[in-house]
Design an enzyme around this catalytic site. Structure first.
Site, short mmCIF file in Angstrom:
data_model
loop_
_atom_site.label_atom_id
_atom_site.label_comp_id
_atom_site.label_asym_id
_atom_site.label_seq_id
_atom_site.Cartn_x
_atom_site.Cartn_y
_atom_site.Cartn_z
N HIS A 115 0.96 -1.04 -0.25
CA HIS A 115 -0.04 -0.11 0.27
C HIS A 115 0.93 1.10 -0.15
O HIS A 115 2.25 1.46 1.03
CB HIS A 115 -0.66 -0.11 1.34
CG HIS A 115 -1.73 1.59 0.80
ND1 HIS A 115 -2.86 1.13 0.94
CD2 HIS A 115 -2.09 2.36 1.87
CE1 HIS A 115 -3.18 2.61 0.72
NE2 HIS A 115 -2.64 3.01 1.37
N ASP A 156 -7.25 -3.34 4.20
CA ASP A 156 -6.14 -2.44 4.42
C ASP A 156 -6.11 -2.79 6.25
O ASP A 156 -4.42 -1.75 6.28
CB ASP A 156 -5.48 -1.00 3.61
CG ASP A 156 -5.48 -1.21 2.52
OD1 ASP A 156 -5.49 -1.37 1.58
OD2 ASP A 156 -6.42 0.90 2.38
C1 GAR Z 1 1.48 1.03 -6.59
O1 GAR Z 1 1.44 2.09 -5.58
C2 GAR Z 1 0.51 0.45 -5.57
O2 GAR Z 1 0.91 0.92 -4.51
C3 GAR Z 1 -0.87 0.50 -5.22
O3 GAR Z 1 -0.50 0.29 -7.29
C4 GAR Z 1 0.26 0.85 -7.51
C5 GAR Z 1 0.31 0.30 -8.41
O4 GAR Z 1 1.28 0.17 -9.36
N1 GAR Z 1 -1.57 -0.48 -4.84
C6 GAR Z 1 -2.71 -0.06 -4.02
O5 GAR Z 1 -3.17 1.89 -3.93
C7 GAR Z 1 -3.30 -0.79 -3.58
N2 GAR Z 1 -4.15 -0.41 -2.07
P1 GAR Z 1 1.85 -0.62 -9.73
O6 GAR Z 1 1.34 -2.09 -10.87
O7 GAR Z 1 3.41 -0.16 -10.79
O8 GAR Z 1 2.64 -1.69 -8.82
#
Ligand code: GAR
Length: 205
Positions: A115, A156
């Site tokens: 997260h 979460d």
């Molecule tokens: C990341 O920043 C992850 O922490 C977030 O989405 C992005 C995905 O990036 N996840 C959340 O917000 C879940 N609650 P990625 O596809 O490049 O890894």
């Protein structure tokens, strides 16, 4: 580490997959001796994460939210695919679907999520992706970061495994903050947490 038992890891992604990339890079560098990513599942057909997986020769499956609009059905198919592959650890790496208690109890203490904030700040329903960084900037926090935690039925709300703080800069936009949090925190702690949990599961195994 020649005789270390490796557990099979399934990674669930919805988008770009930079966190998946961080895991695969760590795996390639020998930093995840207790596990191996064997399956990548996406709930979005165009997710770039799928291309990254293919580059590493990893099997992929897609249960697209539009093709499978019924959440329970989509979830059942995901669970079936993970179990058929023999996956013992499930990693949510930018996976945006919320899963039911049934899914969580099938992989008790074996699902982790990254997260992009220091939980319990800026988390819960509606707090994902860029929204998290928008909320952090709106509140004016000077420090944010990332958290890897176990997934439970509470969004979460599961036990925290690792956290890392990142400083907010005066001229940050949600986009610049998101990039720094990824680079300095998420890509660092997620592979580490994967190995920590894989080691525990392998030893219990
Ligand atoms: C990341 O920043 C992850 O922490 C977030 O989405 C992005 C995905 O990036 N996840 C959340 O917000 C879940 N609650 P990625 O596809 O490049 O890894």
């Amino acid at each position: 580490m020649a005789n270390v038992k490796k557990i099979r890891i399934g990674v669930l992604c919805s988008g770009g997959g930079t966190n998946l990339q961080a895991i695969l890079g760590a795996q390639e560098a020998g930093l995840i001796p207790h596990g191996e990513v064997t399956l990548v599942i996406s709930d979005h057909i165009g997710a770039y994460a799928l291309e990254r997986a293919k580059r590493y020769g990893i099997a992929t499956k897609i249960f697209d939210v539009k093709q499978y609009p019924d959440r329970a059905e989509r979830e059942r198919l995901i669970l079936e695919a993970l179990e058929a592959d023999g996956v013992k650890l499930v990693v949510f790496a930018g996976f945006m679907s919320v899963l039911s208690e049934r899914f969580v109890s099938a992989y008790k203490n074996a699902i982790i999520n990254v997260h992009p904030a220091l939980i319990p700040a800026f988390c819960g329903m509606g707090m994902y992706g860029l929204h998290v960084h928008e909320a952090a900037l709106a509140r004016g926090v000077k420090v944010t970061g990332a958290t890897v935690h176990y997934v439970t039925e509470e969004c979460d709300g599961g036990p925290i495994i690792l956290q890392k703080a990142v400083e907010v800069e005066d001229d940050d936009t949600p986009e610049t903050l998101q990039k720094r949090v990824m680079r300095e925190a998420e890509w660092v702690i997620l592979p580490r947490a994967v190995e920590m949990v894989a080691e525990r599961i392998a030893q219990e195994g």
